[in-house]
Motif scaffolding. Sequence first.
Motif, PDB file in Angstrom:
ATOM      1  N   ALA A  38       0.825  -1.218   0.000  1.00 24.60           N
ATOM      2  CA  ALA A  38       0.000   0.000   0.000  1.00 24.60           C
ATOM      3  C   ALA A  38       0.856   1.265   0.000  1.00 24.60           C
ATOM      4  N   SER A  40       2.467   2.368  -2.633  1.00 22.28           N
ATOM      5  CA  SER A  40       2.438   3.022  -3.947  1.00 22.28           C
ATOM      6  C   SER A  40       1.353   2.423  -4.832  1.00 22.28           C
ATOM      7  N   THR A  63       9.815  -1.371   1.191  1.00 26.76           N
ATOM      8  CA  THR A  63      10.986  -0.478   1.243  1.00 26.76           C
ATOM      9  C   THR A  63      10.625   1.003   1.405  1.00 26.76           C
ATOM     10  N   SER A 165      -4.598 -10.195  -9.324  1.00 28.87           N
ATOM     11  CA  SER A 165      -3.973 -10.969 -10.402  1.00 28.87           C
ATOM     12  C   SER A 165      -3.500  -9.990 -11.469  1.00 28.87           C
ATOM     13  N   SER A 166      -3.526 -10.405 -12.718  1.00 29.94           N
ATOM     14  CA  SER A 166      -3.086  -9.536 -13.813  1.00 29.94           C
ATOM     15  C   SER A 166      -3.586 -10.112 -15.125  1.00 29.94           C
ATOM     16  N   GLY A 216       4.179   2.977 -10.738  1.00 31.11           N
ATOM     17  CA  GLY A 216       5.631   2.823 -10.687  1.00 31.11           C
ATOM     18  C   GLY A 216       6.102   1.491 -11.247  1.00 31.11           C
TER      19      GLY A 216
HETATM   20  N1  LIG Z   1       0.414  -1.671 -12.821  1.00 34.15           N
HETATM   21  C1  LIG Z   1      -0.098  -2.591 -13.610  1.00 34.15           C
HETATM   22  O1  LIG Z   1      -0.222  -2.402 -14.832  1.00 34.15           O
HETATM   23  C2  LIG Z   1      -0.570  -3.895 -13.060  1.00 34.15           C
HETATM   24  C3  LIG Z   1      -1.265  -4.746 -13.918  1.00 34.15           C
HETATM   25  C4  LIG Z   1      -1.720  -5.956 -13.455  1.00 34.15           C
HETATM   26  C5  LIG Z   1      -1.499  -6.316 -12.139  1.00 34.15           C
HETATM   27  N2  LIG Z   1      -0.819  -5.487 -11.315  1.00 34.15           N
HETATM   28  C6  LIG Z   1      -0.603  -5.933  -9.935  1.00 34.15           C
HETATM   29  O2  LIG Z   1      -1.127  -4.964  -9.059  1.00 34.15           O
HETATM   30  C7  LIG Z   1      -0.387  -4.973  -7.834  1.00 34.15           C
HETATM   31  C8  LIG Z   1       0.093  -3.562  -7.527  1.00 34.15           C
HETATM   32  O3  LIG Z   1       0.913  -3.132  -8.596  1.00 34.15           O
HETATM   33  P1  LIG Z   1       1.297  -1.600  -8.817  1.00 34.15           P
HETATM   34  O4  LIG Z   1       1.247  -1.361 -10.261  1.00 34.15           O
HETATM   35  O5  LIG Z   1       0.525  -0.724  -7.899  1.00 34.15           O
HETATM   36  O6  LIG Z   1       2.849  -1.670  -8.418  1.00 34.15           O
HETATM   37  P2  LIG Z   1       3.792  -0.681  -7.602  1.00 34.15           P
HETATM   38  O7  LIG Z   1       3.351   0.733  -7.731  1.00 34.15           O
HETATM   39  O8  LIG Z   1       5.164  -1.063  -8.041  1.00 34.15           O
HETATM   40  O9  LIG Z   1       3.561  -1.131  -6.087  1.00 34.15           O
HETATM   41  C9  LIG Z   1       3.955  -2.402  -5.657  1.00 34.15           C
HETATM   42  C10 LIG Z   1       3.730  -2.526  -4.161  1.00 34.15           C
HETATM   43  O10 LIG Z   1       4.141  -3.858  -3.770  1.00 34.15           O
HETATM   44  C11 LIG Z   1       5.098  -3.753  -2.734  1.00 34.15           C
HETATM   45  N3  LIG Z   1       6.152  -4.751  -2.863  1.00 34.15           N
HETATM   46  C12 LIG Z   1       7.009  -4.928  -3.917  1.00 34.15           C
HETATM   47  N4  LIG Z   1       7.927  -5.861  -3.596  1.00 34.15           N
HETATM   48  C13 LIG Z   1       7.642  -6.257  -2.320  1.00 34.15           C
HETATM   49  C14 LIG Z   1       8.249  -7.161  -1.425  1.00 34.15           C
HETATM   50  N5  LIG Z   1       9.366  -7.834  -1.723  1.00 34.15           N
HETATM   51  N6  LIG Z   1       7.663  -7.349  -0.213  1.00 34.15           N
HETATM   52  C15 LIG Z   1       6.564  -6.662   0.124  1.00 34.15           C
HETATM   53  N7  LIG Z   1       5.966  -5.759  -0.656  1.00 34.15           N
HETATM   54  C16 LIG Z   1       6.505  -5.559  -1.867  1.00 34.15           C
HETATM   55  C17 LIG Z   1       5.732  -2.375  -2.878  1.00 34.15           C
HETATM   56  O11 LIG Z   1       6.245  -1.971  -1.604  1.00 34.15           O
HETATM   57  P3  LIG Z   1       7.517  -0.955  -1.449  1.00 34.15           P
HETATM   58  O12 LIG Z   1       7.431  -0.025  -2.623  1.00 34.15           O
HETATM   59  O13 LIG Z   1       7.296  -0.304  -0.120  1.00 34.15           O
HETATM   60  O14 LIG Z   1       8.770  -1.779  -1.470  1.00 34.15           O
HETATM   61  C18 LIG Z   1       4.549  -1.542  -3.354  1.00 34.15           C
HETATM   62  O15 LIG Z   1       3.789  -1.098  -2.259  1.00 34.15           O
HETATM   63  C19 LIG Z   1       0.748  -5.982  -8.041  1.00 34.15           C
HETATM   64  O16 LIG Z   1       0.368  -7.237  -7.502  1.00 34.15           O
HETATM   65  C20 LIG Z   1       0.859  -6.077  -9.550  1.00 34.15           C
HETATM   66  O17 LIG Z   1       1.393  -7.318  -9.952  1.00 34.15           O
HETATM   67  C21 LIG Z   1      -0.346  -4.288 -11.742  1.00 34.15           C
END
Ligand SMILES: NC(=O)c1ccc[n+]([C@@H]2O[C@H](COP(=O)([O-])OP(=O)(O)OC[C@H]3O[C@@H](n4cnc5c(N)ncnc54)[C@H](OP(=O)(O)O)[C@@H]3O)[C@@H](O)[C@H]2O)c1
Length: 274
Positions: A38, A40, A63, A165-166, A216
Amino acid sequence: MIVGNASNSGVYERLVSETMSSLQTQQLNGKIALVTGASSGIGAASAVALAAAGAHVLIHYNTQADEAQKVLEQVRAAGSDGEIVQADLVSWEGTQVLCRYAEGRKIDILVNNAGSLVQRTRVLEFTHELWEKVMMLNLTSAFFLSQAVLRGMSERKSGVIINMSSVAARFGGGLGALAYSSAKAAVSTMTKGLTKEFAPQGVRVNCISPGTVDTGYHRSFSTQEGLDGVRAATPIGRLGTAEEIADLVVFLSSDQATFIHGQVIEINGGFFMA
Ligand SMILES: NC(=O)c1ccc[n+]([C@@H]2O[C@H](COP(=O)([O-])OP(=O)(O)OC[C@H]3O[C@@H](n4cnc5c(N)ncnc54)[C@H](OP(=O)(O)O)[C@@H]3O)[C@@H](O)[C@H]2O)c1
Protein backbone atom coordinates in the motif's frame (compact mmCIF):
# COMPACT_ATOMS: atom_id res chain seq x y z
CA MET A 1 -38.47 5.26 -14.70
CA ILE A 2 -38.58 8.74 -13.18
CA VAL A 3 -41.03 11.14 -14.78
CA GLY A 4 -40.97 14.82 -13.94
CA ASN A 5 -40.26 18.34 -15.04
CA ALA A 6 -36.80 19.85 -15.16
CA SER A 7 -36.91 21.20 -11.61
CA ASN A 8 -38.09 18.05 -9.84
CA SER A 9 -35.69 15.85 -11.85
CA GLY A 10 -32.93 18.11 -10.45
CA VAL A 11 -34.20 17.36 -6.93
CA TYR A 12 -34.14 13.65 -7.76
CA GLU A 13 -30.56 13.84 -9.04
CA ARG A 14 -29.46 15.67 -5.89
CA LEU A 15 -31.15 13.04 -3.70
CA VAL A 16 -29.45 10.21 -5.61
CA SER A 17 -26.09 11.92 -5.40
CA GLU A 18 -26.48 12.58 -1.63
CA THR A 19 -27.56 8.98 -1.04
CA MET A 20 -24.64 7.64 -3.08
CA SER A 21 -22.07 9.76 -1.30
CA SER A 22 -23.52 8.84 2.08
CA LEU A 23 -23.31 5.15 1.09
CA GLN A 24 -19.70 5.66 0.00
CA THR A 25 -18.71 7.28 3.26
CA GLN A 26 -20.54 4.89 5.56
CA GLN A 27 -20.51 1.49 3.98
CA LEU A 28 -17.23 0.27 5.53
CA ASN A 29 -17.54 2.03 8.90
CA GLY A 30 -16.18 -0.15 11.70
CA LYS A 31 -14.32 -2.45 9.29
CA ILE A 32 -10.57 -3.07 9.45
CA ALA A 33 -8.80 -3.50 6.10
CA LEU A 34 -5.24 -4.75 5.56
CA VAL A 35 -3.82 -3.70 2.18
CA THR A 36 -0.47 -5.21 1.20
CA GLY A 37 1.82 -3.17 -1.01
CA ALA A 38 0.00 0.00 0.00
CA SER A 39 3.01 2.33 -0.25
CA SER A 40 2.44 3.02 -3.95
CA GLY A 41 0.26 2.55 -7.01
CA ILE A 42 -2.88 0.42 -6.78
CA GLY A 43 -2.35 -0.47 -3.11
CA ALA A 44 -1.94 3.16 -2.05
CA ALA A 45 -5.05 4.24 -3.99
CA SER A 46 -6.99 1.30 -2.50
CA ALA A 47 -5.95 2.21 1.05
CA VAL A 48 -7.19 5.78 0.59
CA ALA A 49 -10.43 4.72 -1.13
CA LEU A 50 -11.19 2.17 1.61
CA ALA A 51 -10.56 4.88 4.21
CA ALA A 52 -12.90 7.26 2.36
CA ALA A 53 -15.53 4.51 2.59
CA GLY A 54 -15.03 4.40 6.37
CA ALA A 55 -12.55 1.55 6.91
CA HIS A 56 -9.62 1.65 9.34
CA VAL A 57 -6.66 0.78 7.10
CA LEU A 58 -3.52 -1.22 7.91
CA ILE A 59 -0.95 -0.05 5.36
CA HIS A 60 1.69 -2.63 4.51
CA TYR A 61 4.91 -1.67 2.73
CA ASN A 62 8.35 -3.12 2.13
CA THR A 63 10.99 -0.48 1.24
CA GLN A 64 9.12 2.84 0.90
CA ALA A 65 8.53 3.89 4.52
CA ASP A 66 8.13 7.59 3.61
CA GLU A 67 5.52 6.81 0.96
CA ALA A 68 3.63 4.58 3.40
CA GLN A 69 3.63 7.49 5.87
CA LYS A 70 2.18 9.76 3.17
CA VAL A 71 -0.56 7.20 2.48
CA LEU A 72 -1.38 7.16 6.20
CA GLU A 73 -1.71 10.96 6.07
CA GLN A 74 -4.08 10.64 3.08
CA VAL A 75 -6.07 7.98 4.96
CA ARG A 76 -6.47 10.46 7.83
CA ALA A 77 -7.37 13.26 5.42
CA ALA A 78 -10.07 10.96 4.03
CA GLY A 79 -11.65 10.92 7.51
CA SER A 80 -10.42 7.58 8.83
CA ASP A 81 -7.30 6.26 10.53
CA GLY A 82 -4.81 3.44 10.20
CA GLU A 83 -1.36 2.15 10.94
CA ILE A 84 1.73 1.12 9.03
CA VAL A 85 3.40 -2.29 8.96
CA GLN A 86 6.62 -3.35 7.19
CA ALA A 87 7.40 -6.82 5.82
CA ASP A 88 9.45 -8.20 2.93
CA LEU A 89 7.11 -10.70 1.28
CA VAL A 90 9.81 -12.09 -0.97
CA SER A 91 11.00 -14.12 2.02
CA TRP A 92 9.23 -16.72 4.13
CA GLU A 93 10.46 -14.96 7.31
CA GLY A 94 8.98 -11.63 6.20
CA THR A 95 5.72 -13.33 5.23
CA GLN A 96 5.50 -14.91 8.68
CA VAL A 97 6.01 -11.49 10.32
CA LEU A 98 2.98 -10.14 8.45
CA CYS A 99 0.93 -13.29 9.11
CA ARG A 100 1.55 -13.00 12.86
CA TYR A 101 0.63 -9.29 12.70
CA ALA A 102 -2.61 -10.16 10.85
CA GLU A 103 -3.51 -12.99 13.23
CA GLY A 104 -3.40 -10.55 16.12
CA ARG A 105 -6.04 -8.29 14.58
CA LYS A 106 -9.70 -8.57 13.65
CA ILE A 107 -9.27 -8.11 9.92
CA ASP A 108 -12.51 -7.75 7.95
CA ILE A 109 -10.98 -7.04 4.54
CA LEU A 110 -7.67 -8.35 3.20
CA VAL A 111 -6.38 -6.96 -0.09
CA ASN A 112 -3.52 -9.18 -1.29
CA ASN A 113 -2.08 -6.52 -3.58
CA ALA A 114 1.72 -6.60 -3.07
CA GLY A 115 3.41 -7.96 -6.15
CA SER A 116 6.13 -7.46 -8.68
CA LEU A 117 7.79 -9.01 -11.68
CA VAL A 118 11.00 -8.75 -9.54
CA GLN A 119 13.32 -9.02 -12.55
CA ARG A 120 12.51 -9.42 -16.24
CA THR A 121 14.35 -12.65 -17.13
CA ARG A 122 14.22 -15.04 -20.09
CA VAL A 123 13.52 -18.72 -19.42
CA LEU A 124 17.07 -20.00 -20.00
CA GLU A 125 18.51 -17.45 -17.56
CA PHE A 126 16.05 -18.23 -14.75
CA THR A 127 17.54 -19.52 -11.49
CA HIS A 128 15.75 -21.48 -8.80
CA GLU A 129 16.34 -18.59 -6.39
CA LEU A 130 14.64 -16.04 -8.68
CA TRP A 131 11.73 -18.41 -9.38
CA GLU A 132 11.21 -18.86 -5.62
CA LYS A 133 11.27 -15.08 -5.04
CA VAL A 134 8.66 -14.37 -7.71
CA MET A 135 6.39 -17.16 -6.43
CA MET A 136 6.87 -16.15 -2.78
CA LEU A 137 5.98 -12.51 -3.38
CA ASN A 138 3.09 -12.93 -5.83
CA LEU A 139 1.52 -16.22 -4.72
CA THR A 140 2.81 -17.94 -1.58
CA SER A 141 2.65 -14.87 0.68
CA ALA A 142 -0.92 -14.17 -0.49
CA PHE A 143 -1.93 -17.74 0.31
CA PHE A 144 -0.45 -17.77 3.83
CA LEU A 145 -1.73 -14.27 4.59
CA SER A 146 -5.19 -15.44 3.56
CA GLN A 147 -4.78 -18.43 5.86
CA ALA A 148 -3.80 -16.07 8.70
CA VAL A 149 -7.02 -14.03 8.43
CA LEU A 150 -9.38 -16.87 7.47
CA ARG A 151 -9.47 -18.44 10.93
CA GLY A 152 -10.92 -15.27 12.45
CA MET A 153 -13.16 -14.55 9.46
CA SER A 154 -14.73 -18.01 9.53
CA GLU A 155 -15.28 -17.81 13.30
CA ARG A 156 -17.04 -14.48 12.80
CA LYS A 157 -18.82 -15.81 9.66
CA SER A 158 -17.80 -12.65 7.86
CA GLY A 159 -14.90 -11.32 5.80
CA VAL A 160 -13.68 -10.26 2.39
CA ILE A 161 -10.47 -11.22 0.59
CA ILE A 162 -9.47 -9.54 -2.66
CA ASN A 163 -6.50 -10.93 -4.59
CA MET A 164 -4.64 -8.97 -7.25
CA SER A 165 -3.97 -10.97 -10.40
CA SER A 166 -3.09 -9.54 -13.81
CA VAL A 167 -4.13 -9.70 -17.43
CA ALA A 168 -0.67 -11.32 -17.86
CA ALA A 169 -2.24 -14.43 -16.30
CA ARG A 170 -4.44 -14.73 -19.39
CA PHE A 171 -1.74 -14.76 -22.04
CA GLY A 172 1.59 -15.72 -20.40
CA GLY A 173 2.87 -12.15 -19.93
CA GLY A 174 5.46 -10.30 -21.99
CA LEU A 175 8.91 -11.73 -22.65
CA GLY A 176 10.73 -12.31 -19.38
CA ALA A 177 7.54 -12.39 -17.32
CA LEU A 178 6.80 -16.12 -17.37
CA ALA A 179 7.18 -16.72 -13.62
CA TYR A 180 5.19 -13.57 -12.76
CA SER A 181 2.32 -14.42 -15.12
CA SER A 182 2.30 -18.04 -13.90
CA ALA A 183 2.10 -16.85 -10.28
CA LYS A 184 -0.77 -14.49 -11.19
CA ALA A 185 -2.64 -17.34 -12.94
CA ALA A 186 -2.28 -19.35 -9.74
CA VAL A 187 -3.61 -16.37 -7.74
CA SER A 188 -6.74 -16.39 -9.96
CA THR A 189 -7.17 -20.14 -9.44
CA MET A 190 -6.49 -19.86 -5.70
CA THR A 191 -9.39 -17.39 -5.50
CA LYS A 192 -11.78 -20.08 -6.74
CA GLY A 193 -10.42 -22.75 -4.37
CA LEU A 194 -10.70 -20.40 -1.37
CA THR A 195 -14.27 -19.60 -2.39
CA LYS A 196 -15.28 -23.27 -2.42
CA GLU A 197 -13.95 -23.80 1.10
CA PHE A 198 -14.86 -20.47 2.71
CA ALA A 199 -18.01 -19.09 1.05
CA PRO A 200 -20.01 -21.50 3.25
CA GLN A 201 -18.21 -19.89 6.25
CA GLY A 202 -19.43 -16.40 5.26
CA VAL A 203 -16.17 -15.26 3.61
CA ARG A 204 -16.25 -13.64 0.17
CA VAL A 205 -13.12 -14.08 -1.96
CA ASN A 206 -12.67 -12.40 -5.34
CA CYS A 207 -9.85 -11.46 -7.64
CA ILE A 208 -9.12 -8.32 -9.65
CA SER A 209 -7.20 -8.74 -12.88
CA PRO A 210 -5.98 -5.33 -14.04
CA GLY A 211 -4.72 -4.56 -17.51
CA THR A 212 -1.95 -1.99 -17.79
CA VAL A 213 -2.28 0.58 -15.03
CA ASP A 214 -0.10 3.68 -14.92
CA THR A 215 2.00 3.06 -11.77
CA GLY A 216 5.63 2.82 -10.69
CA TYR A 217 5.56 -0.82 -11.74
CA HIS A 218 5.92 0.22 -15.39
CA ARG A 219 8.68 2.73 -14.65
CA SER A 220 10.65 -0.32 -13.45
CA PHE A 221 9.60 -2.99 -15.94
CA SER A 222 8.18 -1.51 -19.18
CA THR A 223 9.46 0.58 -22.07
CA GLN A 224 7.72 3.65 -23.50
CA GLU A 225 7.35 1.75 -26.77
CA GLY A 226 5.65 -1.17 -25.00
CA LEU A 227 3.22 1.15 -23.20
CA ASP A 228 2.40 2.96 -26.45
CA GLY A 229 1.63 -0.44 -27.99
CA VAL A 230 -0.78 -1.25 -25.15
CA ARG A 231 -2.51 2.13 -25.57
CA ALA A 232 -2.94 1.47 -29.27
CA ALA A 233 -4.41 -1.99 -28.59
CA THR A 234 -6.84 -0.71 -25.94
CA PRO A 235 -10.29 0.33 -27.17
CA ILE A 236 -10.46 3.32 -24.79
CA GLY A 237 -6.98 4.40 -25.95
CA ARG A 238 -5.30 4.89 -22.58
CA LEU A 239 -3.84 3.07 -19.60
CA GLY A 240 -5.83 2.57 -16.40
CA THR A 241 -5.36 4.59 -13.22
CA ALA A 242 -4.74 3.21 -9.75
CA GLU A 243 -7.92 4.98 -8.60
CA GLU A 244 -10.03 3.05 -11.13
CA ILE A 245 -8.78 -0.22 -9.64
CA ALA A 246 -9.30 1.14 -6.11
CA ASP A 247 -12.97 1.85 -6.89
CA LEU A 248 -13.42 -1.83 -7.72
CA VAL A 249 -11.64 -2.81 -4.48
CA VAL A 250 -14.14 -0.72 -2.50
CA PHE A 251 -17.13 -2.11 -4.40
CA LEU A 252 -16.00 -5.72 -3.88
CA SER A 253 -15.42 -4.97 -0.18
CA SER A 254 -18.91 -3.59 0.26
CA ASP A 255 -22.29 -5.16 0.90
CA GLN A 256 -23.22 -4.17 -2.65
CA ALA A 257 -21.22 -7.20 -3.81
CA THR A 258 -22.66 -9.89 -1.53
CA PHE A 259 -23.52 -12.30 -4.39
CA ILE A 260 -20.12 -11.96 -6.11
CA HIS A 261 -17.94 -14.92 -5.11
CA GLY A 262 -14.90 -16.57 -6.67
CA GLN A 263 -14.75 -14.20 -9.64
CA VAL A 264 -11.74 -12.95 -11.54
CA ILE A 265 -12.79 -9.51 -12.71
CA GLU A 266 -10.93 -8.20 -15.73
CA ILE A 267 -10.53 -4.39 -15.64
CA ASN A 268 -8.56 -3.12 -18.61
CA GLY A 269 -10.38 -0.61 -20.83
CA GLY A 270 -11.28 -3.39 -23.26
CA PHE A 271 -7.67 -4.50 -23.90
CA PHE A 272 -8.68 -8.08 -23.10
CA MET A 273 -12.30 -9.23 -23.19
CA ALA A 274 -12.87 -12.62 -21.56
N1 LIG B 1 0.41 -1.67 -12.82
C1 LIG B 1 -0.10 -2.59 -13.61
O1 LIG B 1 -0.22 -2.40 -14.83
C2 LIG B 1 -0.57 -3.90 -13.06
C3 LIG B 1 -1.26 -4.75 -13.92
C4 LIG B 1 -1.72 -5.96 -13.45
C5 LIG B 1 -1.50 -6.32 -12.14
N2 LIG B 1 -0.82 -5.49 -11.32
C6 LIG B 1 -0.60 -5.93 -9.94
O2 LIG B 1 -1.13 -4.96 -9.06
C7 LIG B 1 -0.39 -4.97 -7.83
C8 LIG B 1 0.09 -3.56 -7.53
O3 LIG B 1 0.91 -3.13 -8.60
P1 LIG B 1 1.30 -1.60 -8.82
O4 LIG B 1 1.25 -1.36 -10.26
O5 LIG B 1 0.53 -0.72 -7.90
O6 LIG B 1 2.85 -1.67 -8.42
P2 LIG B 1 3.79 -0.68 -7.60
O7 LIG B 1 3.35 0.73 -7.73
O8 LIG B 1 5.16 -1.06 -8.04
O9 LIG B 1 3.56 -1.13 -6.09
C9 LIG B 1 3.96 -2.40 -5.66
C10 LIG B 1 3.73 -2.53 -4.16
O10 LIG B 1 4.14 -3.86 -3.77
C11 LIG B 1 5.10 -3.75 -2.73
N3 LIG B 1 6.15 -4.75 -2.86
C12 LIG B 1 7.01 -4.93 -3.92
N4 LIG B 1 7.93 -5.86 -3.60
C13 LIG B 1 7.64 -6.26 -2.32
C14 LIG B 1 8.25 -7.16 -1.42
N5 LIG B 1 9.37 -7.83 -1.72
N6 LIG B 1 7.66 -7.35 -0.21
C15 LIG B 1 6.56 -6.66 0.12
N7 LIG B 1 5.97 -5.76 -0.66
C16 LIG B 1 6.51 -5.56 -1.87
C17 LIG B 1 5.73 -2.38 -2.88
O11 LIG B 1 6.24 -1.97 -1.60
P3 LIG B 1 7.52 -0.96 -1.45
O12 LIG B 1 7.43 -0.02 -2.62
O13 LIG B 1 7.30 -0.30 -0.12
O14 LIG B 1 8.77 -1.78 -1.47
C18 LIG B 1 4.55 -1.54 -3.35
O15 LIG B 1 3.79 -1.10 -2.26
C19 LIG B 1 0.75 -5.98 -8.04
O16 LIG B 1 0.37 -7.24 -7.50
C20 LIG B 1 0.86 -6.08 -9.55
O17 LIG B 1 1.39 -7.32 -9.95
C21 LIG B 1 -0.35 -4.29 -11.74
